[in-house]
Write a protein that holds these residues in place. Sequence first.
Motif, PDB file in Angstrom:
ATOM      1  N   ASP A 226      20.396 -40.712  43.361  1.00 37.09           N
ATOM      2  CA  ASP A 226      20.160 -42.094  43.771  1.00 37.09           C
ATOM      3  C   ASP A 226      20.484 -43.057  42.631  1.00 37.09           C
ATOM      4  N   SER A 227      20.048 -42.719  41.424  1.00 37.41           N
ATOM      5  CA  SER A 227      20.328 -43.577  40.264  1.00 37.41           C
ATOM      6  C   SER A 227      21.831 -43.694  40.039  1.00 37.41           C
ATOM      7  N   PHE A 228      22.527 -42.570  40.163  1.00 37.43           N
ATOM      8  CA  PHE A 228      23.980 -42.586  39.986  1.00 37.43           C
ATOM      9  C   PHE A 228      24.640 -43.455  41.054  1.00 37.43           C
TER      10      PHE A 228
ATOM     11  N   GLY B  57      33.969 -59.596  38.265  1.00 41.76           N
ATOM     12  CA  GLY B  57      34.767 -59.885  37.072  1.00 41.76           C
ATOM     13  C   GLY B  57      36.235 -60.049  37.418  1.00 41.76           C
ATOM     14  N   GLY B  58      36.741 -59.200  38.317  1.00 43.92           N
ATOM     15  CA  GLY B  58      38.136 -59.306  38.746  1.00 43.92           C
ATOM     16  C   GLY B  58      38.416 -60.621  39.445  1.00 43.92           C
TER      17      GLY B  58
ATOM     18  N   ALA C  76      27.360 -48.424  42.450  1.00 44.32           N
ATOM     19  CA  ALA C  76      27.461 -49.631  43.274  1.00 44.32           C
ATOM     20  C   ALA C  76      27.407 -50.885  42.408  1.00 44.32           C
ATOM     21  N   ALA C  77      26.481 -50.910  41.453  1.00 47.24           N
ATOM     22  CA  ALA C  77      26.361 -52.068  40.565  1.00 47.24           C
ATOM     23  C   ALA C  77      27.626 -52.241  39.724  1.00 47.24           C
ATOM     24  N   THR C  78      28.182 -51.133  39.243  1.00 38.91           N
ATOM     25  CA  THR C  78      29.407 -51.190  38.448  1.00 38.91           C
ATOM     26  C   THR C  78      30.561 -51.727  39.276  1.00 38.91           C
ATOM     27  N   LEU C  79      30.674 -51.246  40.519  1.00 36.88           N
ATOM     28  CA  LEU C  79      31.745 -51.737  41.391  1.00 36.88           C
ATOM     29  C   LEU C  79      31.587 -53.226  41.686  1.00 36.88           C
ATOM     30  N   LEU C  80      30.353 -53.662  41.962  1.00 38.97           N
ATOM     31  CA  LEU C  80      30.128 -55.083  42.231  1.00 38.97           C
ATOM     32  C   LEU C  80      30.462 -55.937  41.006  1.00 38.97           C
TER      33      LEU C  80
END
Length: 189
Positions: A105-107, A121-122, A112-116
């Motif tokens: 779940d943490s991963f 940023g993009g 998800a947070a990294t992708l968002l």
Amino acid sequence: FATGQPGKLSTEIEQRLASRKPQPFYYGLQDPLGRSLAGNLANLGMFEGWRETPVDDEENEDNDATGEHSNPVLFALGRRLPSGEYLTIATDASRIDEAQEAITDSFAWATAATLLLALAGGVVLSQGFLRRVDEINRTTRAIMGGDLADRIRTTGSGDELDQLGRNLNDMLDRLQGLMDGLKQVSNDI
């Protein structure tokens, strides 16, 4: 067990079980004939090494009668001791499953947070880049329309767009100098 004193292992097991701290382990100590000497673990049979063993107890039968289907599994390690006694130590495998689920779940949340953050940023970077390209296009259209004094603004960041802007501005300065020279020659003639 390491002290070599008979009964010391049984005493240690009973002390651990009597402790008020929550115990993550179940213990079972049997004599060479399989009779229980200490511990809170039912006789799982004498085996060597690791084993996953489903728990069949009255509590599970009660859960099944109420419609709850919990099938606890113990992850156990069995060893025959040099004294002939047999020691089994087990833990509830659901704790391992819960830990694996928490890690998964943490991963998933971190991914998800990294992708968002990457998407945000993009978007921000691309909007800044496109805004600067649009500004260069507006300035070049004004220059093509006859306003040779107009120049491309640079941000001073030294990135590729700044380099392009400086090069275009240098070219325009050179062209304006040549045009001024041509006007002077025409006026002189």
